[in-house]
Every structure is written in structure tokens, then in C-alpha cells.
Enzyme design. Sequence first.
Site, PDB file in Angstrom:
ATOM      1  N   CYS A   5      13.570  89.338  -4.876  1.00 45.85           N
ATOM      2  CA  CYS A   5      12.740  89.190  -3.668  1.00 45.85           C
ATOM      3  C   CYS A   5      11.787  88.037  -3.910  1.00 45.85           C
ATOM      4  CB  CYS A   5      12.030  90.494  -3.326  1.00 45.85           C
ATOM      5  SG  CYS A   5      10.959  91.130  -4.620  1.00 45.85           S
ATOM      6  N   ARG A  33       9.821  94.366  -4.367  1.00 43.69           N
ATOM      7  CA  ARG A  33      10.710  94.888  -3.329  1.00 43.69           C
ATOM      8  C   ARG A  33      12.135  95.010  -3.858  1.00 43.69           C
ATOM      9  NH1 ARG A  33       9.395  90.764   1.458  1.00 43.69           N
ATOM     10  NH2 ARG A  33       8.782  89.481  -0.315  1.00 43.69           N
TER      11      ARG A  33
END
Lengths: 98, 282
Positions: free
Chosen positions: B233, B238
Site C-alpha cells: 500500500c 493497509r
Amino acid sequence: MCGGTEGGLSLDGVDLDKESVIQGVVLREEQPLGGAYVRLLDATGEFTAEVPTSATGQFRFFAAPGHWTLRALAPKADPVDRAVVAARGEVAEVRIVL
Amino acid sequence: MSREAVLVDAQWVEEHIDDPSVVLVEVDEDTTAYDKGHIRGAVKLDWKQDLQDPVRRDFVNQEQLSQLLSERGISNDDTIVLYGGNNNWFAAYAYWYLRLYGHEKALLLDGGRKKWELDSRELSDDVPDRPATTYTAKDPNLSIRAFRDETVEAIGTKNLVDVRSPDEYAGRLLAPAHLPQEQAQRAGHIPTANNIPWSKAANDDGTFRSDDELRELYREAGVDFSKDTIAYCRIGERSAHTWFVLHELLEQPNVKNYDGSWTEYGSLVGVPVAVGDEPGEG
């Protein structure tokens, strides 16, 4: 605050020349609602970001120019969606009433 | 790992809140969240202050982790239940990180802090006083961590999963939209990476979708489950969430989190970059 809207978050430290700001307040029964969650969805409905509201019910996103949807989530309330348009150098102020 | 072995719900937490072998750990980027109230008995971990090396660009090493968990009163035998804000991004990162350093019993609270709050469950201001322990982190298990060179080599061969939002993937944004956008690196994505935002794996309340829905999501988006996978990410938190989905929930064997992620890749000299909504050529 020059260019700010009554009740809006302070824009101190924000370089508005570069940013497309979406900000506002979440209200329940005309009172600011802290601890709600506001999601920023793009033009296709895809999640882009999420923030909890401040104690004074406020939230802010640094978006890109274009069409967005705000979705507010809070305890004991159905989600509420609001459409908003962001533009570079501008602050889109949104009131979301649950 | 089955879902039951890695993921618990709020009811499970409430039933085990006084179990001395269970330690709740709130992991946040915004640590004022913990200070405004947390699940009773939970210990605070600051993603940046506690888990990132203060000098080098890396997470804390084996010795630093051992010291940190010892100070927080966490033992090697404890069951660590992680939860946090941002839909569990940083809790998932801490989960991945604890697994990398060999902690056996780690669990994630489904939905994290948000689901707990939306359900109007109890939050406490009391900071627990846990006596110090002697925690010993194991050697890092690098089979779940990708570095930049193998990520470049994975272009066109392995599954590359870019879990950022579509606008970050395309290069229209450099960071998630709740953060200011000024950053120095290039925008775009690693060529041949599929864009499968982490958020597609979660419901609005932050809980994970069902295993069947998840498998279908990644298959439809072009992930070949017979191949190895690297997820990335912007800073690796994430993608730790997506690593959790692929490796822990769907039990895919060879899934790595590239925690250098776009902040590293997008600053490398000479590597290929794709812009726009298509994966691009390898």
C-alpha cells in the site's frame, strides 16, 4: 478565518493552493456529534478514507477535484450519505444531519 | 489458520476480558484514541513511537520488540488480542509484525475499535498496571515480509496486489484522503499490480467479509491463487490488513507484505512505474 465558513475547522497550516478540502460537521438533534465515523467514497462508490469526528463533530478530508460521497456512521443511527464536489483551492463545507 | 483461530468478535472479548492469559492491545496511529477511552484492560501500542525504529527507516528489531513487550507486561505465552482504529489497519500491521517475530497466539478483534464503538460497548479510562515480564522475540520470519528487490522481480510473474484506493493506484492521490497530500515521491503503481482496495475486504463497520466473498473478490480481480503474492500500500499497514485476509483467513501459503510499499517504491530510481487505472505491462 478568511474563506472559512462559520463553524468550519481552522485552515491554519493547510496549503489550499495544493489541496481540495472537504470538511464539515455531523449533527444529531442539532447538536454536534463526536465519535461518529465519516467515510469518503469516490465517484464509483469505492472507499477512499475514513475519519472519526472530533468532540465538536467535525471532520476533514484532503481529496482530489471531483465528485465524492460522504457516508456518516454512528451508534444507533442508519448511515447517511451526502454528495459533495471538491475543487482545488476550495473548501467544500458539508453538514450531515443524522 | 482458520478464521476462528485468528479472529474474534466483541462477545468473545467480553467473555475473556478478565482472563489473565489474554492481553488486549490497542494499536493506533492516532494514540489520543486510546486516551479517550479503550476496552477495559487494554494496553496501548503506538504504531509509530513503539513499533518504528526512531532512526532507521524500519520497524523495531528483535531486541527492541522484546524490550517493548517486556515493559508492557506481555509474556510469550499470552494470547494477544489486537484491535484499533482505521478499520484495524494498524492492529493488522501489529498482528503481522508479531507473527513475523514468532508470537504464537495472536488474534484480531473483528471490526476493531469502530465496531466496538458503533455497538455502544463499554470503554474505560483506566490504564492497566501490568508487571514487567521477560519477553523474548524469535528470529524474524521473512517468509511473510517482502523487500524491494523481490518486489521488482515479481513484476509480471507473481500476484502484486495494490490495496490502496483507486485514486492512489492511478496516481491521482499520493496518500489516503484524510492526510495532507504533499509528498516528494512519484505517483502511480507497480506495473502489473492489480488494484484491490483493502476496503473491499471489509464491511462498512470494519468487519471482514465472509471467506467465500473474499475468495471471489480476489479471484475476480485477477489474483491467481496458484502463484505467490506480494501485497503493498503506502506504508504497509493497509497491506497488512490484506495480508491478514489472504494468509490468515484464506490460508494462502505464500503471501508477503511489502511494508516499504509505495513510499519506498515510488522513490526508487530507475524502477518501472505505471500510472492510470490499468495494471500496465511487465
